[in-house]
Design a protein around this motif. Structure first.
Motif, mmCIF file in Angstrom:
data_model
loop_
_atom_site.group_PDB
_atom_site.id
_atom_site.type_symbol
_atom_site.label_atom_id
_atom_site.label_comp_id
_atom_site.label_asym_id
_atom_site.label_seq_id
_atom_site.Cartn_x
_atom_site.Cartn_y
_atom_site.Cartn_z
ATOM 1 N N THR A 91 0.952 -1.282 -0.080
ATOM 2 C CA THR A 91 0.062 0.034 -0.064
ATOM 3 C C THR A 91 0.979 1.067 -0.146
ATOM 4 N N VAL A 92 0.356 2.379 -0.300
ATOM 5 C CA VAL A 92 1.160 3.390 -0.549
ATOM 6 C C VAL A 92 0.340 4.803 0.174
ATOM 7 N N ASP A 93 1.099 5.438 1.054
ATOM 8 C CA ASP A 93 0.212 6.387 1.603
ATOM 9 C C ASP A 93 1.357 7.836 1.674
ATOM 10 N N ASP A 94 1.582 8.538 0.619
ATOM 11 C CA ASP A 94 2.573 9.246 0.357
ATOM 12 C C ASP A 94 2.370 10.760 1.042
ATOM 13 N N ALA A 95 3.360 11.102 1.706
ATOM 14 C CA ALA A 95 3.250 12.546 2.349
ATOM 15 C C ALA A 95 4.747 12.916 2.491
ATOM 16 N N MET A 96 5.057 14.213 3.006
ATOM 17 C CA MET A 96 6.503 14.551 3.133
ATOM 18 C C MET A 96 6.715 13.946 4.565
ATOM 19 N N LEU A 97 8.039 13.667 5.112
ATOM 20 C CA LEU A 97 8.166 13.477 6.147
ATOM 21 C C LEU A 97 7.718 13.996 7.573
ATOM 22 N N ALA A 98 7.682 15.203 7.457
ATOM 23 C CA ALA A 98 6.938 16.142 8.404
ATOM 24 C C ALA A 98 5.654 15.957 8.649
ATOM 25 N N GLU A 99 4.820 15.396 7.550
ATOM 26 C CA GLU A 99 3.442 14.891 7.813
ATOM 27 C C GLU A 99 3.106 13.623 7.997
ATOM 28 N N LEU A 100 4.397 12.694 7.955
ATOM 29 C CA LEU A 100 4.000 11.398 8.374
ATOM 30 C C LEU A 100 4.004 11.199 9.826
ATOM 31 N N ASP A 101 3.114 10.339 10.204
ATOM 32 C CA ASP A 101 2.821 9.969 11.682
ATOM 33 C C ASP A 101 3.082 8.539 11.725
ATOM 34 N N GLY A 103 1.072 5.928 12.598
ATOM 35 C CA GLY A 103 -0.048 5.479 12.000
ATOM 36 C C GLY A 103 0.051 5.222 10.382
ATOM 37 N N ARG A 104 0.618 6.332 9.804
ATOM 38 C CA ARG A 104 0.730 6.405 8.286
ATOM 39 C C ARG A 104 2.010 5.498 7.988
ATOM 40 N N PHE A 105 3.170 5.417 8.796
ATOM 41 C CA PHE A 105 4.151 4.553 8.605
ATOM 42 C C PHE A 105 3.690 3.111 8.723
ATOM 43 N N ALA A 106 2.946 2.768 9.997
ATOM 44 C CA ALA A 106 2.392 1.522 10.018
ATOM 45 C C ALA A 106 1.583 0.838 8.932
ATOM 46 N N SER A 139 13.652 2.300 -2.463
ATOM 47 C CA SER A 139 14.486 2.059 -1.392
ATOM 48 C C SER A 139 15.880 2.298 -1.446
ATOM 49 N N LEU A 140 16.320 2.532 -2.757
ATOM 50 C CA LEU A 140 17.595 2.754 -2.995
ATOM 51 C C LEU A 140 17.786 4.517 -3.429
ATOM 52 N N LEU A 141 16.766 4.828 -4.248
ATOM 53 C CA LEU A 141 16.907 6.156 -4.955
ATOM 54 C C LEU A 141 16.269 7.426 -4.115
ATOM 55 N N GLY A 142 15.333 6.991 -3.289
ATOM 56 C CA GLY A 142 14.474 7.676 -2.428
ATOM 57 C C GLY A 142 13.445 8.265 -3.244
ATOM 58 N N SER A 143 12.393 8.799 -2.827
ATOM 59 C CA SER A 143 11.346 9.521 -3.682
ATOM 60 C C SER A 143 10.665 10.381 -2.841
ATOM 61 N N PRO A 144 10.353 11.425 -3.198
ATOM 62 C CA PRO A 144 9.844 12.622 -2.328
ATOM 63 C C PRO A 144 8.572 12.198 -2.113
ATOM 64 N N GLY A 145 8.220 12.335 -0.800
ATOM 65 C CA GLY A 145 6.924 11.886 -0.009
ATOM 66 C C GLY A 145 6.663 10.461 -0.053
ATOM 67 N N GLN A 146 7.653 9.639 0.100
ATOM 68 C CA GLN A 146 7.599 8.290 0.053
ATOM 69 C C GLN A 146 8.472 7.488 1.183
ATOM 70 N N GLY A 147 8.896 8.438 2.231
ATOM 71 C CA GLY A 147 9.888 7.915 3.103
ATOM 72 C C GLY A 147 9.255 6.564 3.819
ATOM 73 N N ASN A 148 8.106 6.459 4.110
ATOM 74 C CA ASN A 148 7.600 5.257 4.779
ATOM 75 C C ASN A 148 7.660 4.199 3.750
ATOM 76 N N TYR A 149 7.308 4.339 2.210
ATOM 77 C CA TYR A 149 7.196 3.176 1.376
ATOM 78 C C TYR A 149 8.718 2.826 1.096
ATOM 79 N N ALA A 150 9.817 3.825 1.044
ATOM 80 C CA ALA A 150 11.189 3.560 0.911
ATOM 81 C C ALA A 150 11.523 2.512 2.247
ATOM 82 N N ALA A 151 11.256 3.001 3.355
ATOM 83 C CA ALA A 151 11.744 2.141 4.407
ATOM 84 C C ALA A 151 11.315 0.580 4.391
ATOM 85 N N ALA A 152 10.058 0.626 4.014
ATOM 86 C CA ALA A 152 9.353 -0.874 4.012
ATOM 87 C C ALA A 152 9.948 -1.695 2.966
#
Length: 168
Positions: A91-101, A103-106, A139-152
């Protein structure tokens, strides 16, 4: 033809493509796992698989829930042994890192991290021919707004590397 294959996220676009690919390669027993009932596109794909002689088992469960997944991994009556996993759930839940909590990471981490770990742990003693996890270049290149997705996806990559080093 003498094995069964599990496709997580099996009712979504990537999962349906995986199921079709397995059928093209000769698979005749597929379990398509999804968290909810199939929609119109999924039903059409299932009908097409069955018309090609593929036995399709639908399973409703959350791959991130070990107990639910363990139930799905039990072979159905007359079903051959599980020989391959295509883990396409996500699943994807895009947001800039400051906006992620948390719950959105989980929500994003659950299918990728817990789901991948559950599949790994619950099939540890099974002689699988393959275990494919669909990760992302994020996960390697990063993607704006996808910190949670990159980590997963980085977790999935690390576990795939571990399995490879174990000869699995």
């Amino acid at each position: 033809a003498d094995a069964s294959y599990l496709v997580t996220g099996g009712l979504g676009g990537r999962g349906r493509a995986c199921a079709g690919g397995r059928a093209e390669a000769g698979a005749r027993h597929l379990t398509l796992l999804g968290r909810k009932a199939p929609g119109a596109a999924a039903l059409q794909a299932i009908d097409a698989l069955r018309a090609r002689g593929v036995a399709v088992r639908l399973a409703t469960a959350d791959v991130a829930d070990a107990a639910e997944l363990a139930r799905v991994l039990q072979p159905a009556e007359g079903e051959p042994m599980l020989r391959g996993i295509l883990h396409a759930a996500g699943t994807v839940d895009d947001a800039m890192l400051a906006e992620l909590d948390i719950g959105r990471f989980a929500g994003v981490m659950a299918p990728k991290v817990r789901g991948t770990w559950n599949l790994h742990a619950l099939t540890a003693k099974m002689p699988l021919d393959f275990f494919v996890g669909f990760s992302s270049g994020a996960s390697l290149l990063g993607s704006p707004g996808q910190g949670n997705y990159a980590a997963a996806n980085a977790f999935m990559d690390a576990l795939a590397q571990r399995r490879r080093l174990q000869g699995r």
